[in-house]
Design a protein around this motif. Structure first.
Motif, PDB file in Angstrom:
ATOM      1  N   ASP A 172      -6.416  -1.005  -2.806  1.00  0.00           N
ATOM      2  CA  ASP A 172      -6.892  -2.027  -1.870  1.00  0.00           C
ATOM      3  C   ASP A 172      -7.342  -1.335  -0.583  1.00  0.00           C
ATOM      4  O   ASP A 172      -6.556  -1.080   0.319  1.00  0.00           O
ATOM      5  N   ALA A 173      -8.617  -1.015  -0.528  1.00  0.00           N
ATOM      6  CA  ALA A 173      -9.154  -0.276   0.618  1.00  0.00           C
ATOM      7  C   ALA A 173      -9.073  -1.087   1.900  1.00  0.00           C
ATOM      8  O   ALA A 173      -8.892  -0.535   2.982  1.00  0.00           O
ATOM      9  N   ILE A 214       0.852  -1.184   0.000  1.00  0.00           N
ATOM     10  CA  ILE A 214       0.000   0.000   0.000  1.00  0.00           C
ATOM     11  C   ILE A 214       0.888   1.234   0.000  1.00  0.00           C
ATOM     12  O   ILE A 214       1.983   1.234   0.563  1.00  0.00           O
ATOM     13  N   ALA A 225      -8.369   4.115  -3.516  1.00  0.00           N
ATOM     14  CA  ALA A 225      -7.319   3.179  -3.107  1.00  0.00           C
ATOM     15  C   ALA A 225      -7.401   1.893  -3.913  1.00  0.00           C
ATOM     16  O   ALA A 225      -8.488   1.377  -4.201  1.00  0.00           O
ATOM     17  N   SER A 243      -5.262   6.659  -7.955  1.00  0.00           N
ATOM     18  CA  SER A 243      -5.007   5.583  -6.986  1.00  0.00           C
ATOM     19  C   SER A 243      -3.574   5.634  -6.465  1.00  0.00           C
ATOM     20  O   SER A 243      -3.065   4.646  -5.937  1.00  0.00           O
ATOM     21  N   VAL A 245      -8.588   6.624   4.391  1.00  0.00           N
ATOM     22  CA  VAL A 245      -8.435   5.729   3.241  1.00  0.00           C
ATOM     23  C   VAL A 245      -9.020   6.431   2.021  1.00  0.00           C
ATOM     24  O   VAL A 245     -10.185   6.844   2.030  1.00  0.00           O
ATOM     25  N   ALA A 291      -5.566  -0.850   3.263  1.00  0.00           N
ATOM     26  CA  ALA A 291      -5.366   0.514   3.758  1.00  0.00           C
ATOM     27  C   ALA A 291      -6.068   0.715   5.090  1.00  0.00           C
ATOM     28  O   ALA A 291      -5.521   1.319   6.023  1.00  0.00           O
ATOM     29  N   TYR A 336      -2.339   7.009  -3.895  1.00  0.00           N
ATOM     30  CA  TYR A 336      -2.239   6.856  -2.446  1.00  0.00           C
ATOM     31  C   TYR A 336      -3.390   5.995  -1.941  1.00  0.00           C
ATOM     32  O   TYR A 336      -4.543   6.209  -2.305  1.00  0.00           O
ATOM     33  N   ASP A 337      -3.055   5.040  -1.089  1.00  0.00           N
ATOM     34  CA  ASP A 337      -4.089   4.222  -0.445  1.00  0.00           C
ATOM     35  C   ASP A 337      -4.494   4.833   0.888  1.00  0.00           C
ATOM     36  O   ASP A 337      -5.680   4.996   1.189  1.00  0.00           O
TER      37      ASP A 337
END
Length: 432
Positions: free
Chosen positions: A327-328, A45, A325, A97, A321, A331, A99-100
């Motif tokens: 992958d929420a 992440i 993201a 996307s 979050v 995160a 930054y997560d």
């Protein structure tokens, strides 16, 4: 830039916050689309935070610990405050996307949430974990990171104004630590002795950094309100004018040049025994850097009480979050981990941070001499309006306050001029 203190804010327009908001608001709710954080299987992440000081160092130092505990690799992206808010605003507007996890100044949380740029955490973090967290923080933190009944961030690092004072100076004139603003003014006036190079009030009154937040705790403590229920500014009322006149009386007890003090001047005055009373200190540096004679004389307390309440100004940057993201779930697990009891209690403070949990403050009460005062101050601290325009408003009002500090304009004229300017900012931003 010293990241211990609540940093200087750059202005972010409401339109930049709302860029892309319509599409974001129309997207399907993502809560059920991700596994619970404990099952997150992300390879990595990207985490945007500050890089040093109480708001940055813990995230840099503890990233390997998070990876060891979860198997999720962290790509830290660190920068200074102003650059960070510019980067996050640009990323959100582009629905990037990149930054997560994004560390956001609490005053911007509601704006970003309403614009659809943040994930609600309520379905990403297990309910039991959130319930434990909410039971262990000052309620102000919950309000700061909530919008329309949903949680959009967790406070992580707790900070607000605290009262730093010189006990020896007060004892020399037969006084103890003042508990009210009236007592503080009386003490500031009584303690002044130019022959002994001893003065009263100390604060960073420089307009672009701190002027507004020096006046604000006095105004709030006496029941003042900045805006009405339609977001029209109303602070140029009798309470506001009286608070500024009171502050000007305090400024008269400052060392020479006090009306234009920077935060560095403020810190040095207390650290060298020149000043006696700093009820609006953001950082502990006066105690940390004090000379050998002054250090044992310095103590910390909670902001004085006015006719209504005690009202130190709340600060802080929390973890969120991004709605975009990759992958929420992973995160959210990062956000939950840094706000967990174990990490808050045992790991935040040794790595230069300040916790947000009440239990963590209790467990670390003896870690720093100012910690008990900050912990108590957080319980009564008030939050500035969470508006995208706050940086511009802060600077605009600061210009007029600094003119009043310098004797160029009366308190009434200063606040009325500031209120007109803020009204223009709010109108231009489309609030009414």
């Amino acid at each position: 830039m010293d990241q211990h203190h609540q940093p200087r804010r750059a202005g972010i327009s409401r339109r930049r916050f709302l860029a892309g908001a319509s599409a974001a608001a129309g997207a399907a709710a993502l809560g059920g689309a991700f596994p619970c954080p404990a099952l997150a299987q992300a390879k990595a992440i990207n985490v945007l935070t500050l890089g040093e000081g109480i708001f940055g160092q813990p995230f840099v130092d503890l990233a390997p610990d998070f990876t060891a505990a979860t198997g999720i690799k962290v790509n830290p992206i660190t920068m200074g405050y102003n650059e960070a808010i510019q980067k996050q605003a640009a990323a959100f507007a582009a629905k990037s996307s990149a930054y997560d996890v994004v560390q956001i100044d609490s005053i911007y949380i509601k704006g970003y949430a309403k614009a659809g740029h943040l994930q609600a955490l309520d379905s990403l973090i297990p309910k039991a974990e959130l319930a434990d967290y909410f039971s262990d923080i000052p309620m102000t933190f919950k309000d700061m990171y909530e919008s329309e009944g949903q949680t959009y961030g967790l406070a992580t690092i707790g900070n607000c104004q605290r009262f730093v004072y010189n006990e020896a100076h007060l004892k020399a004139v037969g006084l103890g630590a003042p508990q009210t603003w009236d007592e503080l003014l009386a003490a500031a006036q009584k303690v002044v002795d130019p022959a002994a190079n001893r003065f009263g009030f100390v604060a960073g009154t420089e307009r672009l950094a701190k002027a507004f937040s020096v006046w604000l705790p006095i105004f709030w403590a006496n029941g003042g309100a900045l805006f009405d229920d339609k977001l029209h500014p109303v602070f140029a009322d009798e309470t506001g004018i009286d608070a500024l006149a009171f502050l000007l009386a305090l400024v008269k007890t400052m060392p020479t040049g006090g009306a234009a003090y920077t935060e560095a001047d403020e810190t040095k005055a207390m650290a060298t025994g020149l000043g006696t009373l700093n009820p609006v200190a953001w950082i502990p540096d006066a105690i940390l850097t004090a000379d050998a004679a002054t250090k044992p004389q310095l103590a910390s307390g909670v902001s004085p009480k006015g006719s209504a309440v005690r009202a130190p100004v709340m600060g802080g940057l929390g973890l969120t979050v991004s709605k975009y993201a990759a992958d929420a779930a992973a995160a959210a697990q990062y956000v939950a981990w840094f706000n967990s009891r174990d990490v808050q209690t045992a790991r935040i403070v040794p790595h230069g941070g300040q916790p947000c949990r009440n239990s963590a403050w209790t467990a670390n009460a003896s870690a720093k001499p100012w910690f008990p005062a900050v912990a108590e101050s957080l319980k009564v601290a008030k939050v500035r309006p969470q508006l995208p325009e706050w940086g511009e408003i802060d600077n605009t009002v600061g210009v007029q306050l600094s003119r009043a500090f310098a004797g160029e304009i009366s308190p009434k004229d200063a606040l009325e001029s500031a209120q007109r300017s803020v009204d223009g900012i709010m109108r231009d931003a489309g609030y009414y």
